[in-house]
Write an enzyme that holds these catalytic residues in place. Structure first.
Site, PDB file in Angstrom:
ATOM      1  N   SER A   1      26.716 -16.358  42.837  1.00  0.00           N
ATOM      2  CA  SER A   1      28.148 -16.065  42.805  1.00  0.00           C
ATOM      3  C   SER A   1      28.843 -16.412  41.498  1.00  0.00           C
ATOM      4  CB  SER A   1      28.860 -16.789  43.954  1.00  0.00           C
ATOM      5  OG  SER A   1      28.471 -16.234  45.188  1.00  0.00           O
TER       6      SER A   1
ATOM      7  N   LYS B   1      38.748 -20.910  40.630  1.00  0.00           N
ATOM      8  CA  LYS B   1      38.264 -20.064  41.722  1.00  0.00           C
ATOM      9  C   LYS B   1      38.777 -20.528  43.075  1.00  0.00           C
ATOM     10  CE  LYS B   1      34.085 -18.602  44.192  1.00  0.00           C
ATOM     11  NZ  LYS B   1      32.616 -18.666  44.281  1.00  0.00           N
TER      12      LYS B   1
ATOM     13  N   SER C   1      30.803 -14.189  44.327  1.00  0.00           N
ATOM     14  CA  SER C   1      32.148 -14.320  44.866  1.00  0.00           C
ATOM     15  C   SER C   1      33.183 -14.839  43.854  1.00  0.00           C
ATOM     16  CB  SER C   1      32.122 -15.266  46.077  1.00  0.00           C
ATOM     17  OG  SER C   1      31.659 -16.558  45.694  1.00  0.00           O
TER      18      SER C   1
END
Length: 353
Positions: free
Chosen positions: A125, A45, A101
């Site tokens: 997230s 990520k 996210s």
């Protein structure tokens, strides 16, 4: 690897991946024991994720990062991923957001590009994109890993299609988890006492059915303990606001403490708390509007409880739904075992690549 349709990656690290794989091969050829994740491709990520504690530990265990995944561009909290080719698409339905996210990580895992990806969870997230992409997303107990978040709310965590890969991540990144007693009771709450206005009836029904399946498969019994938490939005936003006044911080700390006391009472009466991961279904690429996708997740970033989103099913129009399982502090092993139990009881096909 092509990513034109999905847009999960902002960078493909082919040369670095090849070099990492060769190092694993060289170690095996020299007679060294195979590392726990030898040769397992992973997605990472965000651009700063390559330097994170979890990525370094995964690589030390033989994992091979193949690329950097998309995250929101900002400003402010968002639930979709940005690339210079357009927004990251949900593998189940291209017109929907994959959540955020950890958007690209979830999409890459759900589409079968990698079995495991890194994420981070400051308000949901990891869990929200896991729910919206029909995979597993795990937020460990706060404090098991160091965090760079000044507010102390963001926790590193993995996303995977198979809950056994979450357990492998935990073994490598967290180390030995505390032994947890087998759960006996479960409590269901559709709204945690404050999120009623955000609820989608179909999402609640699907998550509730998955909760029933888990209770049956794990041999649990229902607890009637009510869950009536205060809306945590003011506490969460204040803690993340560097300009907040002392009075605001005092009020936020009081709200947080009140919810912590309520959760302590809940977990004195029940072993696991079950909720929908999100109160509604995935939104489109134009954003969520006034809908609060974090309404059922961010309170556990404030409280520090471990939580996991597991696939619950899909709506009539094909949108994935997640079931959130929350356990007592440091009962992470219990959560991972329950995820495996539900996966064994509810096996569904994945999206086409």
């Amino acid at each position: 690897m092509t990513d034109d349709r999905l847009r999960a990656f902002v960078e493909v690290t082919a040369d670095a991946a090849t070099a990492a794989a060769r190092r694993v091969d060289a170690g095996l050829a020299a007679g060294h024991p195979a590392p726990r994740l030898a040769g397992v491709p992973i997605a990472v990520k965000g651009r700063t994720g390559m330097r994170s504690v979890q990525t370094r530990r995964l690589c030390a265990a033989g994992a091979v990062p193949i690329g950097v995944t998309s995250t929101p561009r900002g400003p402010g909290p968002q639930t979709w991923g940005y690339t210079d080719r357009g927004p990251t698409r949900n593998p189940w339905r291209a017109d929907l957001s994959p959540g955020g996210s950890s958007a690209g990580s979830a999409a890459a895992v759900a589409a079968g590009v990698v079995p495991l990806a890194t994420g981070s969870d400051g308000a949901g997230s990891t869990r929200i994109p896991a729910a919206w992409c029909g995979i597993f997303g795990y937020k460990p107990t706060t404090g098991l890993l160091p965090t760079a978040d000044p507010a102390g709310l963001t926790v590193a965590g993995p996303l995977a299609r198979d809950p056994r890969d979450l357990a492998a991540w935990a073994e490598v990144v967290l180390g030995p988890l505390p032994t947890a007693t087998a759960p006996v009771t479960a409590t269901w709450s559709a709204d945690l006492g404050h999120a009623t206005e955000h609820l989608d009836d179909e999402v609640v029904t699907i998550a509730g059915t998955a909760a029933e399946s888990l209770v049956d498969a794990a041999g649990l019994r229902w607890s009637g303990r009510p869950v009536l938490l205060a809306d945590p939005s003011r506490a969460w936003t204040t803690l993340r606001d560097a300009q907040a006044t002392a009075a605001d911080r005092t009020a936020a700390a009081g709200l947080r403490a009140d919810n912590d006391r309520l959760l302590t009472a809940v977990f004195a009466a029940t072993d696991v708390l079950l909720t929908p991961t999100t109160p509604g279904r995935p939104h489109g690429h134009d954003g969520p509007g006034a809908h609060m996708s974090v309404a059922l997740t961010w309170v556990f970033n404030l409280s520090g409880h471990p939580a996991i989103s597991v696939p619950a099913g899909r709506t009539a129009d094909g949108a994935p739904v997640g079931l959130q399982i929350v356990a007592r502090h440091r009962a992470d092993r219990q959560l991972l075992e329950l995820a495996r139990t539900l996966a064994a009881a509810r096996i569904a096909p994945g999206p086409a690549r």
